[in-house]
Design a protein around this motif. Structure first.
Motif, PDB file in Angstrom:
ATOM      1  N   VAL A   1       0.230   5.830   3.069  1.00  0.00           N
ATOM      2  CA  VAL A   1      -0.610   5.335   4.156  1.00  0.00           C
ATOM      3  C   VAL A   1      -0.749   6.372   5.269  1.00  0.00           C
ATOM      4  N   ASN A   2      -1.973   6.568   5.722  1.00  0.00           N
ATOM      5  CA  ASN A   2      -2.284   7.360   6.914  1.00  0.00           C
ATOM      6  C   ASN A   2      -3.481   6.691   7.558  1.00  0.00           C
ATOM      7  N   THR A   3      -3.215   5.791   8.520  1.00  0.00           N
ATOM      8  CA  THR A   3      -4.286   4.967   9.075  1.00  0.00           C
ATOM      9  C   THR A   3      -4.160   4.826  10.578  1.00  0.00           C
ATOM     10  N   LEU A   4      -5.278   4.511  11.222  1.00  0.00           N
ATOM     11  CA  LEU A   4      -5.329   4.292  12.667  1.00  0.00           C
ATOM     12  C   LEU A   4      -5.352   2.798  12.948  1.00  0.00           C
ATOM     13  N   ILE A   5      -4.620   2.372  13.998  1.00  0.00           N
ATOM     14  CA  ILE A   5      -4.553   0.970  14.407  1.00  0.00           C
ATOM     15  C   ILE A   5      -5.178   0.846  15.788  1.00  0.00           C
TER      16      ILE A   5
ATOM     17  N   ARG B   1      -1.396   5.770  15.318  1.00  0.00           N
ATOM     18  CA  ARG B   1      -1.576   6.118  13.914  1.00  0.00           C
ATOM     19  C   ARG B   1      -0.277   5.813  13.161  1.00  0.00           C
TER      20      ARG B   1
ATOM     21  N   TRP C   1       3.843   0.618   2.646  1.00  0.00           N
ATOM     22  CA  TRP C   1       3.568  -0.395   3.669  1.00  0.00           C
ATOM     23  C   TRP C   1       3.388  -1.739   2.976  1.00  0.00           C
TER      24      TRP C   1
ATOM     25  N   THR D   1       0.846  -1.189   0.000  1.00  0.00           N
ATOM     26  CA  THR D   1       0.000   0.000   0.000  1.00  0.00           C
ATOM     27  C   THR D   1       0.880   1.237   0.000  1.00  0.00           C
TER      28      THR D   1
END
Length: 215
Positions: A43-47, A56, A62, A40
């Motif tokens: 990426v700018n995502t929350l875990i 984040r 990724w 990917t």
């Protein structure tokens, strides 16, 4: 007749050239370990963990590889982690040139210009840092430098809890503000101070042993 001979000669040359041609094909990929199952970009995502937002991830690339002996996430083009507390308030910021997250072990390995900053003003720098989510601790076996508003430390081994409010630096040297190493009522170091104390044995007084005996 000459024309017929010419055609036969050209046909033989053509067939000979066809026999000498080689098929240019890429070799088959036999090692599946080198192939990520997902890549990917941007990426700018929350875990989240158990329904609680944990951190984040911001990165350019990724990769997820589940075929390796130790399945992992791969971040080879730098990573930025923003860690949250239980109230979703930013608590710690982590940057690194390269990172690996071993999914089964729940272990982060951060490499190359690792930089950590907490909301309390603590700053940590090293070339390698591990973050064990199961044990809720961070540690490094490489040279580390830690700076807080009150002190500056550096040493060859670093350990801290996940929030970096309690930490330990061995083989360290640094500067301290007056009074920060005062003991509390229990005789231990104040909360948040570095653990530099050692257990000292009392000095023994030499006693000469008598060699005479009664007869």
């Amino acid at each position: 007749m000459k024309r017929l001979v010419y055609i036969v000669v050209m046909l033989m040359v053509f067939l000979s050239a066809c026999e000498q041609q080689k098929e240019h094909t890429a070799p088959a990929i036999l090692d599946r370990d080198s192939v990520p199952v997902m890549t990917t970009m941007g990426v700018n995502t929350l875990i989240s963990d158990s329904g609680v937002m944990k951190y984040r991830i911001i990165t350019e690339e990724w990769k997820i590889n589940q075929n390796l002996h130790t399945p992992r996430w791969i971040f080879e083009k730098a990573i930025f982690l923003e860690q949250f507390d239980e109230k979703f308030k930013p608590q710690t910021y982590i940057q690194a040139d390269t990172a690996y997250y071993y999914t089964e072990k729940r272990l982060w390995e951060l490499r190359g210009r690792v930089h950590v900053k907490t909301s309390d003003g603590l700053v940590y720098d090293s070339e390698q840092l591990y973050w064990d989510e199961r044990m809720k601790k961070l540690y490094s076996n490489t040279f580390s430098r830690l700076v807080t508003p009150e002190r500056s430390l550096q040493g060859s081994y670093f350990w801290s809890n996940e929030t970096m409010t309690k930490y330990y630096v061995s083989n360290s040297k640094g500067s301290f503000e007056k009074g920060i190493m005062d003991k509390d009522d229990d005789g231990g170091a104040n909360a948040g101070s570095d653990t530099l104390k050692g257990i000292m044995r009392p000095q023994a007084t030499p006693v000469r042993r008598s060699t005479s005996s009664n007869r």
